[in-house]
Motif scaffolding. Structure first.
Motif, PDB file in Angstrom:
ATOM      1  N   ARG B   5     141.720 -19.304   8.886  1.00  0.00           N
ATOM      2  CA  ARG B   5     141.588 -17.894   9.277  1.00  0.00           C
ATOM      3  C   ARG B   5     142.625 -17.034   8.561  1.00  0.00           C
ATOM      4  N   GLU B   6     143.697 -17.654   8.151  1.00  0.00           N
ATOM      5  CA  GLU B   6     144.724 -16.965   7.376  1.00  0.00           C
ATOM      6  C   GLU B   6     144.120 -16.478   6.052  1.00  0.00           C
ATOM      7  N   LEU B   7     143.266 -17.350   5.472  1.00  0.00           N
ATOM      8  CA  LEU B   7     142.626 -16.998   4.204  1.00  0.00           C
ATOM      9  C   LEU B   7     141.388 -16.132   4.456  1.00  0.00           C
ATOM     10  N   TYR B   8     140.504 -16.661   5.310  1.00  0.00           N
ATOM     11  CA  TYR B   8     139.245 -15.949   5.546  1.00  0.00           C
ATOM     12  C   TYR B   8     139.391 -15.021   6.751  1.00  0.00           C
ATOM     13  N   GLN B   9     140.221 -14.004   6.609  1.00  0.00           N
ATOM     14  CA  GLN B   9     140.408 -13.057   7.701  1.00  0.00           C
ATOM     15  C   GLN B   9     139.160 -12.205   7.874  1.00  0.00           C
ATOM     16  N   GLU B  10     139.022 -11.664   9.071  1.00  0.00           N
ATOM     17  CA  GLU B  10     137.808 -10.915   9.397  1.00  0.00           C
ATOM     18  C   GLU B  10     137.540  -9.796   8.387  1.00  0.00           C
ATOM     19  N   VAL B  11     138.602  -9.122   7.957  1.00  0.00           N
ATOM     20  CA  VAL B  11     138.398  -8.003   7.032  1.00  0.00           C
ATOM     21  C   VAL B  11     137.845  -8.502   5.686  1.00  0.00           C
ATOM     22  N   ALA B  69     135.383  -9.756  -1.879  1.00  0.00           N
ATOM     23  CA  ALA B  69     136.173  -8.914  -0.979  1.00  0.00           C
ATOM     24  C   ALA B  69     137.301  -8.221  -1.743  1.00  0.00           C
ATOM     25  N   SER B  70     137.896  -8.954  -2.669  1.00  0.00           N
ATOM     26  CA  SER B  70     138.979  -8.375  -3.440  1.00  0.00           C
ATOM     27  C   SER B  70     138.474  -7.192  -4.271  1.00  0.00           C
ATOM     28  N   ALA B  71     137.300  -7.375  -4.894  1.00  0.00           N
ATOM     29  CA  ALA B  71     136.732  -6.296  -5.704  1.00  0.00           C
ATOM     30  C   ALA B  71     136.378  -5.102  -4.818  1.00  0.00           C
ATOM     31  N   SER B  72     135.749  -5.390  -3.689  1.00  0.00           N
ATOM     32  CA  SER B  72     135.328  -4.332  -2.783  1.00  0.00           C
ATOM     33  C   SER B  72     136.525  -3.524  -2.282  1.00  0.00           C
ATOM     34  N   MET B  73     137.556  -4.238  -1.834  1.00  0.00           N
ATOM     35  CA  MET B  73     138.725  -3.533  -1.292  1.00  0.00           C
ATOM     36  C   MET B  73     139.498  -2.822  -2.394  1.00  0.00           C
ATOM     37  N   MET B  74     139.471  -3.392  -3.590  1.00  0.00           N
ATOM     38  CA  MET B  74     140.129  -2.728  -4.718  1.00  0.00           C
ATOM     39  C   MET B  74     139.470  -1.378  -4.984  1.00  0.00           C
ATOM     40  N   GLU B  76     137.898   0.529  -2.996  1.00  0.00           N
ATOM     41  CA  GLU B  76     138.263   1.494  -1.945  1.00  0.00           C
ATOM     42  C   GLU B  76     139.634   2.095  -2.177  1.00  0.00           C
ATOM     43  N   SER B  77     140.560   1.230  -2.591  1.00  0.00           N
ATOM     44  CA  SER B  77     141.937   1.720  -2.700  1.00  0.00           C
ATOM     45  C   SER B  77     142.180   2.499  -3.992  1.00  0.00           C
ATOM     46  N   LEU B  78     141.224   2.440  -4.919  1.00  0.00           N
ATOM     47  CA  LEU B  78     141.461   3.100  -6.213  1.00  0.00           C
ATOM     48  C   LEU B  78     141.138   4.589  -6.221  1.00  0.00           C
ATOM     49  N   LYS B  79     140.202   4.971  -5.384  1.00  0.00           N
ATOM     50  CA  LYS B  79     139.716   6.362  -5.444  1.00  0.00           C
ATOM     51  C   LYS B  79     140.847   7.346  -5.196  1.00  0.00           C
ATOM     52  N   GLY B  80     140.975   8.288  -6.095  1.00  0.00           N
ATOM     53  CA  GLY B  80     142.000   9.319  -5.955  1.00  0.00           C
ATOM     54  C   GLY B  80     143.333   8.959  -6.588  1.00  0.00           C
ATOM     55  N   LYS B  81     143.442   7.692  -7.046  1.00  0.00           N
ATOM     56  CA  LYS B  81     144.706   7.265  -7.665  1.00  0.00           C
ATOM     57  C   LYS B  81     144.744   7.716  -9.138  1.00  0.00           C
ATOM     58  N   THR B  82     145.957   8.004  -9.627  1.00  0.00           N
ATOM     59  CA  THR B  82     146.098   8.264 -11.059  1.00  0.00           C
ATOM     60  C   THR B  82     146.053   6.924 -11.780  1.00  0.00           C
ATOM     61  N   GLU B  83     145.863   6.975 -13.075  1.00  0.00           N
ATOM     62  CA  GLU B  83     145.839   5.732 -13.843  1.00  0.00           C
ATOM     63  C   GLU B  83     147.140   4.967 -13.676  1.00  0.00           C
ATOM     64  N   GLY B 107     153.266  -1.258   0.306  1.00  0.00           N
ATOM     65  CA  GLY B 107     152.530  -0.275  -0.474  1.00  0.00           C
ATOM     66  C   GLY B 107     151.072  -0.639  -0.702  1.00  0.00           C
ATOM     67  N   LEU B 108     150.626  -1.762  -0.136  1.00  0.00           N
ATOM     68  CA  LEU B 108     149.287  -2.247  -0.464  1.00  0.00           C
ATOM     69  C   LEU B 108     148.241  -1.938   0.601  1.00  0.00           C
ATOM     70  N   GLY B 109     148.697  -1.490   1.754  1.00  0.00           N
ATOM     71  CA  GLY B 109     147.756  -1.167   2.824  1.00  0.00           C
ATOM     72  C   GLY B 109     146.944  -2.398   3.215  1.00  0.00           C
ATOM     73  N   LYS B 110     145.626  -2.192   3.338  1.00  0.00           N
ATOM     74  CA  LYS B 110     144.727  -3.268   3.777  1.00  0.00           C
ATOM     75  C   LYS B 110     144.762  -4.484   2.854  1.00  0.00           C
ATOM     76  N   LEU B 111     145.087  -4.210   1.570  1.00  0.00           N
ATOM     77  CA  LEU B 111     145.088  -5.288   0.592  1.00  0.00           C
ATOM     78  C   LEU B 111     146.085  -6.394   0.944  1.00  0.00           C
ATOM     79  N   ALA B 112     147.010  -6.086   1.853  1.00  0.00           N
ATOM     80  CA  ALA B 112     148.012  -7.080   2.252  1.00  0.00           C
ATOM     81  C   ALA B 112     147.376  -8.330   2.877  1.00  0.00           C
TER      82      ALA B 112
END
Lengths: 422, 148
Positions: B5-11, B69-74, B76-83, B107-112
């Motif tokens: 569950r540590e690896l396959y967390q619900e999110v 999941a990594s691609a999906s969450m990435m 989400e977190s990219l929108k609005g960011k500068t390069e 600094g990673l938010g949900k990505l943590a």
């Protein structure tokens, strides 16, 4: 060397032969360990098999008591090493029922054996416009060397197709054989699917068309009796590490007449009869193809592995593994989320499968947490994956020391996988 | 099971089941391909960058739960960011999954949630595939990125 005890022919009422397998398991030190706190269930035997202590001890004993180079010393240790080395050549010859020790060449593995034939026989005989015929179920090692050869020579690689069960379409294969086909490279047993190919027909049809046949036996010799003379193939290759022997050692069998006609593969010591700066006379068979100091300990270990296999009895291994295959197949077929890939009528103990909606890599990670080692990925057979329209599969491949209990553990762990992802 | 569950967390399972921004971007002005030859995972990443800011992002492909999941969450977190911020996020994510000392999940938010990967070194490449593809897209590379 201690003698291995054979699988007793008496079977338990449930059809298994568990008590005898338990004795065999005692020979494999690695099987005693815990993985993530659980007993190791090793189901990745098509990748490599574990080694019995007889093999491990033979290598230790070589390095502790006999270490020396072969074919050159006048001293006692070299004589012993040479004797052990050449005795293994004879056991390999008997193991695959070849006619002569000179037809047995030691190489690093099946891959090197195929490359040897492609580089030596292929370069000498394949010309522009010729064709090399492989099948749709080959391992990359029986595709890429031929692709390289064809690119170099302006020859064409052709592929005999299979059906949805993973069986070779023999009529299609025969149709692809033509006057330009100079070589057929075919696997005896598919590593990804377990399909056993009808070699007698394949070889006979190829010979009728004047093509020579190389058989990749890497997934065959550990599961069934192989007789290269009865098969009538021209080349047969296999790896030591998949037959309970060490890594880094393998065998090329070649028909003597063909080996004689082939140029050396590598130049160096041991493969020469005499050398001057003007001219080198090559050594006789099989040494012509064994340049440099060979993997002597590997050869000794391979000899011990063959002794071990034969002391258990190859027919008993076949029947035990077939029992496991049928038991495992029925378990997986009982799980609606699971799709088995490779359902040929003639199969070795390989269960390649996918779990609906769950990537094989995730399956593999969760099984690993349960102590179960399987292979996940494309199994170095990407064209097979493409054929079935999957990027990868999970593969459980069974060996002589596996048990029905281990397959029950696999099923329980797969239910856990499905639960995690539900 | 707790380890798992540590690896396959619900999110992570949620993003695997319903990946966000999982589509082609018709007006993308940067894109890149990523491929993991070990497991056959593939990703095609699309970015629309205006005035140095990620305005939109989408991806297509197939992969395991971790890579999807990594691609999906990435995305989400990219929108609005500068390069530059996207580059910085790459570094932080990389440090986190590699289990590096300087890793700063703050600094990673949900990505943590991907910190559990430290215990699964063979799966790190699954999580970083999308991110390496991002870096290639930002740098305008046309080569397919391979994790091997």
């Amino acid at each position: 060397m201690k003698t291995a005890r054979g699988i007793d022919a008496r079977e338990s009422p449930d059809g298994g032969s568990s008590c005898d397998v338990q004795r065999i398991r005692e020979d494999f030190p690695i099987l005693k360990q815990l993985i993530h706190g659980k007993p190791l269930v090793y189901l990745d035997n098509a990748a490599t098999t574990q080694k019995p202590r007889q093999v491990i001890e033979s290598i230790v004993s070589f390095y502790s008591e006999e270490c020396s180079n072969v074919h050159r010393g006048v001293h006692l240790l070299s004589e012993r090493a040479t004797r052990g080395f050449e005795a293994t050549r004879s056991s390999v010859r008997r193991f695959i029922h070849a006619r002569d020790d000179r037809e047995i060449v030691f190489v690093r593995g099946a891959t090197e054996a195929i490359n040897l034939v492609a580089c030596s026989y292929g370069r000498a005989h394949v010309r522009a416009g010729d064709e090399v015929l492989v099948t749709a179920m080959e391992h990359h090692s029986n595709i890429v060397p031929w692709q390289m050869l064809c690119a170099e020579k302006g020859a064409k690689l052709r592929v005999a197709p299979m059906n949805s069960k993973g069986e070779l379409l023999l009529e299609e294969y025969e149709r692809l054989l033509g006057p330009r086909t100079c070589l057929v490279a075919v696997t005896h047993v598919s590593n990804a699917l377990g399909t056993v190919n009808p070699l007698h027909e394949i070889v006979e049809m190829a010979h009728r068309n004047g093509a020579v046949v190389l058989v990749d036996g890497a997934q065959a010799v550990q599961h069934m009796r192989v007789d290269v003379q009865a098969l009538d193939c021209d080349f047969y290759v296999f790896s030591g590490h998949k037959i309970y022997g060490p890594t880094g050692i393998g065998v090329l069998y070649g028909r003597e007449r063909l080996l004689e006609s082939m140029p050396p593969y590598q130049g160096g010591g041991d493969m020469i009869a005499s050398v001057t700066f003007e001219k080198t006379v090559y050594n006789k068979l099989p040494y012509k193809f064994e340049a440099g100091t060979p993997d002597i300990a590997g050869v000794i270990g391979l000899g011990a592995a063959i002794d071990y296999l034969q002391s258990v009895g190859i027919e008993k291994i076949t029947s035990h593994e077939q029992d496991l295959l049928h038991y495992g197949t029925s378990i997986l077929e009982g799980m609606p989320e699971i799709r088995i890939l490779g359902t040929a009528a003639a199969k070795t103990s390989v269960l390649s499968f996918t779990v609906q909606g769950i990537h094989p890599h995730d399956v593999g990670t969760i099984l690993d947490q349960e102590g179960i080692a399987i292979r996940t990925g494309h199994h170095c057979a990407q064209p097979v994956m493409d054929f079935f329209g999957v990027p990868a599969t999970a593969r459980a491949s069974l060996a002589l020391y596996n048990t029905r209990d281990e397959l029950d553990a696999l099923a329980a762990a797969l239910r856990k996988v499905i639960e995690v992802f539900s | 099971m707790s380890d798992l569950r540590e690896l396959y967390q619900e999110v992570i399972l949620d993003h695997q089941r319903r990946p966000r921004n999982f589509h082609r971007l018709e007006d993308a002005n940067r894109q890149a391909e990523g491929f993991n030859p070990l497991c056959g995972d593939r990703i095609h990443l699309y970015l629309r960058i205006e005035d140095g800011v990620v305005k939109d992002v989408g991806f297509e492909g197939s992969g395991c739960a971790i890579s999807t999941a990594s691609a999906s969450m990435m995305t989400e977190s990219l929108k609005g960011k500068t390069e530059a911020q996207a580059e910085e996020l790459f570094e932080k994510f990389h440090d986190l999954v590699m289990g590096r000392q300087q890793a700063d999940p703050a600094g990673l938010g949900k990505l943590a949630v991907f910190s559990g990967l430290r215990e699964y070194p063979v799966r790190v490449k699954c999580a970083t595939l999308a991110w390496h593809t991002l870096r290639a897209a930002l740098q305008g590379s046309l080569e397919t990125v391979a994790t091997e």
